[in-house]
Motif scaffolding. Structure first.
Motif, mmCIF file in Angstrom:
data_model
loop_
_atom_site.group_PDB
_atom_site.id
_atom_site.type_symbol
_atom_site.label_atom_id
_atom_site.label_comp_id
_atom_site.label_asym_id
_atom_site.label_seq_id
_atom_site.Cartn_x
_atom_site.Cartn_y
_atom_site.Cartn_z
ATOM 1 N N LEU A 290 0.824 -1.336 0.215
ATOM 2 C CA LEU A 290 -0.072 -0.026 -0.029
ATOM 3 C C LEU A 290 0.781 1.256 -0.012
ATOM 4 O O LEU A 290 0.405 2.398 -0.481
ATOM 5 N N LYS A 291 1.978 1.141 0.539
ATOM 6 C CA LYS A 291 3.044 2.198 0.389
ATOM 7 C C LYS A 291 4.259 1.577 0.526
ATOM 8 O O LYS A 291 4.956 0.639 1.179
ATOM 9 N N HIS A 292 5.314 2.291 -0.343
ATOM 10 C CA HIS A 292 6.823 1.768 -0.228
ATOM 11 C C HIS A 292 7.484 2.897 -0.219
ATOM 12 O O HIS A 292 7.199 3.900 -0.682
ATOM 13 N N TRP A 293 8.745 2.562 0.442
ATOM 14 C CA TRP A 293 9.774 3.811 0.484
ATOM 15 C C TRP A 293 10.969 3.415 -0.231
ATOM 16 O O TRP A 293 11.698 2.387 -0.129
ATOM 17 N N THR A 294 11.475 4.383 -1.034
ATOM 18 C CA THR A 294 13.098 4.370 -1.791
ATOM 19 C C THR A 294 13.306 5.863 -1.818
ATOM 20 O O THR A 294 12.921 6.545 -2.301
ATOM 21 N N PRO A 295 14.684 6.107 -0.925
ATOM 22 C CA PRO A 295 15.384 5.065 -0.357
ATOM 23 C C PRO A 295 14.676 4.525 0.965
ATOM 24 O O PRO A 295 13.709 5.355 1.286
ATOM 25 N N SER A 296 15.335 3.441 1.265
ATOM 26 C CA SER A 296 14.859 3.005 2.584
ATOM 27 C C SER A 296 14.873 3.771 3.662
ATOM 28 O O SER A 296 15.775 4.304 3.886
ATOM 29 N N ILE A 297 13.763 3.804 4.663
ATOM 30 C CA ILE A 297 13.859 4.430 5.938
ATOM 31 C C ILE A 297 14.018 3.633 7.065
ATOM 32 O O ILE A 297 14.569 3.772 8.242
ATOM 33 N N ALA A 298 14.243 2.184 6.778
ATOM 34 C CA ALA A 298 14.337 1.010 7.820
ATOM 35 C C ALA A 298 13.275 1.199 8.700
ATOM 36 O O ALA A 298 13.567 1.566 9.843
ATOM 37 N N PRO A 299 12.125 0.911 8.347
ATOM 38 C CA PRO A 299 10.952 0.803 9.530
ATOM 39 C C PRO A 299 11.103 -0.171 10.439
ATOM 40 O O PRO A 299 11.400 -1.430 10.191
ATOM 41 N N SER A 300 10.848 0.052 11.535
ATOM 42 C CA SER A 300 10.613 -0.768 13.007
ATOM 43 C C SER A 300 9.625 -0.140 13.908
ATOM 44 O O SER A 300 9.887 0.887 14.442
ATOM 45 N N GLY A 301 8.740 -0.954 14.079
ATOM 46 C CA GLY A 301 7.626 -0.437 15.078
ATOM 47 C C GLY A 301 6.592 0.214 14.581
ATOM 48 O O GLY A 301 6.890 1.139 13.544
ATOM 49 N N MET A 302 5.373 -0.015 14.887
ATOM 50 C CA MET A 302 4.221 0.608 14.263
ATOM 51 C C MET A 302 2.937 0.721 15.105
ATOM 52 O O MET A 302 2.913 -0.333 16.122
ATOM 53 N N VAL A 303 2.166 1.761 15.103
ATOM 54 C CA VAL A 303 1.050 1.511 15.860
ATOM 55 C C VAL A 303 -0.031 2.511 15.073
ATOM 56 O O VAL A 303 0.171 3.187 14.410
ATOM 57 N N TRP A 304 -1.338 2.080 15.209
ATOM 58 C CA TRP A 304 -2.374 2.958 14.872
ATOM 59 C C TRP A 304 -2.797 3.690 15.919
ATOM 60 O O TRP A 304 -3.042 3.155 17.135
ATOM 61 N N LEU A 305 -2.790 5.017 15.975
ATOM 62 C CA LEU A 305 -3.463 5.878 16.983
ATOM 63 C C LEU A 305 -4.909 5.777 17.222
ATOM 64 O O LEU A 305 -5.369 6.206 16.295
ATOM 65 N N ARG A 306 -5.159 5.392 18.433
ATOM 66 C CA ARG A 306 -6.725 5.402 18.541
ATOM 67 C C ARG A 306 -7.310 6.682 19.088
ATOM 68 O O ARG A 306 -8.380 6.739 19.081
ATOM 69 N N SER A 307 -6.328 7.347 19.967
ATOM 70 C CA SER A 307 -6.833 8.559 20.745
ATOM 71 C C SER A 307 -6.930 9.625 20.118
ATOM 72 O O SER A 307 -6.465 9.907 18.846
ATOM 73 N N ASP A 308 -7.617 10.586 20.697
ATOM 74 C CA ASP A 308 -7.527 11.951 20.169
ATOM 75 C C ASP A 308 -6.758 12.992 20.929
ATOM 76 O O ASP A 308 -6.964 14.167 21.008
#
Length: 381
Positions: A290-308
């Motif tokens: 759904l999304k890709h990065w070039t150059p690489s950002i080296a992604p690690s850890g993710m969360v959907w924020l539920r709060s406001d």
């Protein structure tokens, strides 16, 4: 990393020539958030889980798990943690609390497990003792097979589904990348198991009609490289971020039984240049990111924020840590389609290994270095 300098608006820029990439504007901290230290002195922390009353359970890659107190004090390493293969990218990695943690005090964690033939990712569960000094009733519920002699690509993020079953991301172990396309091993897969370790009955290769010959029933999806971020989305689906090679980091929404393409298709290339396989980015029957990065950002850890807590515009955004460029990325999706990205808090100045939402609705970050920090992202004045 290249040289850093401070701009007139208080942001940090990275010397583009030193990174070997084109220039982009620095992400200003004009979004109304700032960093607040919670704890420091953690050695290469990898994951964190809230255990209530302002306390966090944190893993350190060399093989320690400890409690961070509300005032930032670090507890002594917990007794009862199994031996880990702390080599290369391996060690003690992800940790989550069980959905029923207030009652059962059970935690689930994964790590690089040593053994005959090398090492592999394993997942265990245990009970956190009432005095928070040890793990009890340890059970190893899953072991990636086969074990191989490798220091790379363990994957190792855990997500618990609503029915209590556990998703676990598994890397391809680097030099075994072709295994990601076959079903007789756990390399480059997402698996789903019950808390007792049995394959979930609804897994695509564990159905009563019988799986394909040799398919392992724990497998939920295939064709992954090294997923180091995972979370349930607002749509109830499992979402991943995974490392590409040189370019081609990906965000994927996981559907049972689907093939996410690695290493047949990729937006990256070999380290140092050159095509991987046929050098193609699409093929019928293989899923597109759904999304890709070039150059690489080296992604690690993710969360959907539920709060406001940060206002309605941030609610239901996806937040991903960057190891390479050392910022927090906010991704906006609408109806399953990527819309835009906002790069936040470049002043972090360290590799962002994990991102979680706390019980207070605020974002918390772990930085991965010898003096790792637990940081809170707070709204500005």
């Amino acid at each position: 990393m290249g040289a850093l300098w401070r701009t007139g608006i208080g942001s940090w820029c990275v010397a583009a020539s030193a990174l070997g990439i084109g220039w982009w504007p620095a992400a200003a901290s004009a979004t109304g958030v700032r960093l607040e230290p919670v704890a420091q002195g953690l050695q290469n922390p990898w994951a964190m889980a809230s255990i209530g009353e302002g306390r966090w359970l944190v893993t350190e890659r060399p093989g320690r798990m400890r409690v961070v107190e509300p005032d930032g004090r670090l507890g002594e390493p917990l007794a009862g943690v199994p031996a880990v293969a702390a080599v290369g990218q391996g060690g003690l990695l992800d940790v989550i609390t069980d959905r029923d943690f207030p009652r059962n005090r059970r935690v689930h964690f994964c790590y690089a497990e040593p053994g005959a033939g090398g090492n592999s990712t394993a997942m265990a569960s245990a009970v956190l003792a009432p005095d928070r000094r040890s793990l009890q009733d340890l059970r190893v519920v899953f072991r990636q097979t086969p074990k191989v002699d490798s220091r790379l690509h363990f994957g190792c993020r855990i997500v618990q589904a609503g029915d209590g079953s556990l998703f676990l991301t598994l890397g391809d172990r680097y030099h075994r990348m072709q295994d990601a396309q076959t079903l007789d091993n756990h390399h480059g897969k997402v698996v789903r198991v019950r808390p007792d370790g049995a394959a979930h009955v609804d897994n695509p290769f564990a159905r009563p009609s019988g799986p394909p010959s040799g398919a392992l029933p724990e497998i939920y999806s295939l064709g992954h490289r090294n997923p180091q971020g995972a979370a349930l989305g607002p749509d109830g689906a499992l979402w991943l971020v995974e490392h590409g090679p040189q370019g081609g980091d990906e965000v994927n929404r996981i559907v049972a039984g689907r093939n996410y393409g690695w290493p047949v298709i990729t937006y990256g290339e070999n380290y140092g240049g050159g095509a991987i396989g046929e050098g193609i980015t699409a093929r019928a029957g293989l899923e597109q990111p759904l999304k890709h990065w070039t150059p690489s950002i080296a992604p690690s850890g993710m969360v959907w924020l539920r709060s406001d807590r940060y206002g309605p515009s941030w609610q239901n955004s996806l937040f991903v840590g960057s190891l390479k460029f050392r910022y927090l990325s906010r991704l906006v999706f609408e109806q399953g389609r990527f819309v835009r990205e906002e790069r936040l808090l470049p002043e972090i100045g360290a590799r962002v290994r994990d991102v979680r939402e706390g019980p207070d609705g605020l974002l918390y970050l772990l930085t991965d270095d010898a003096n790792g920090r637990l940081l809170r992202v707070v709204p500005g004045a």
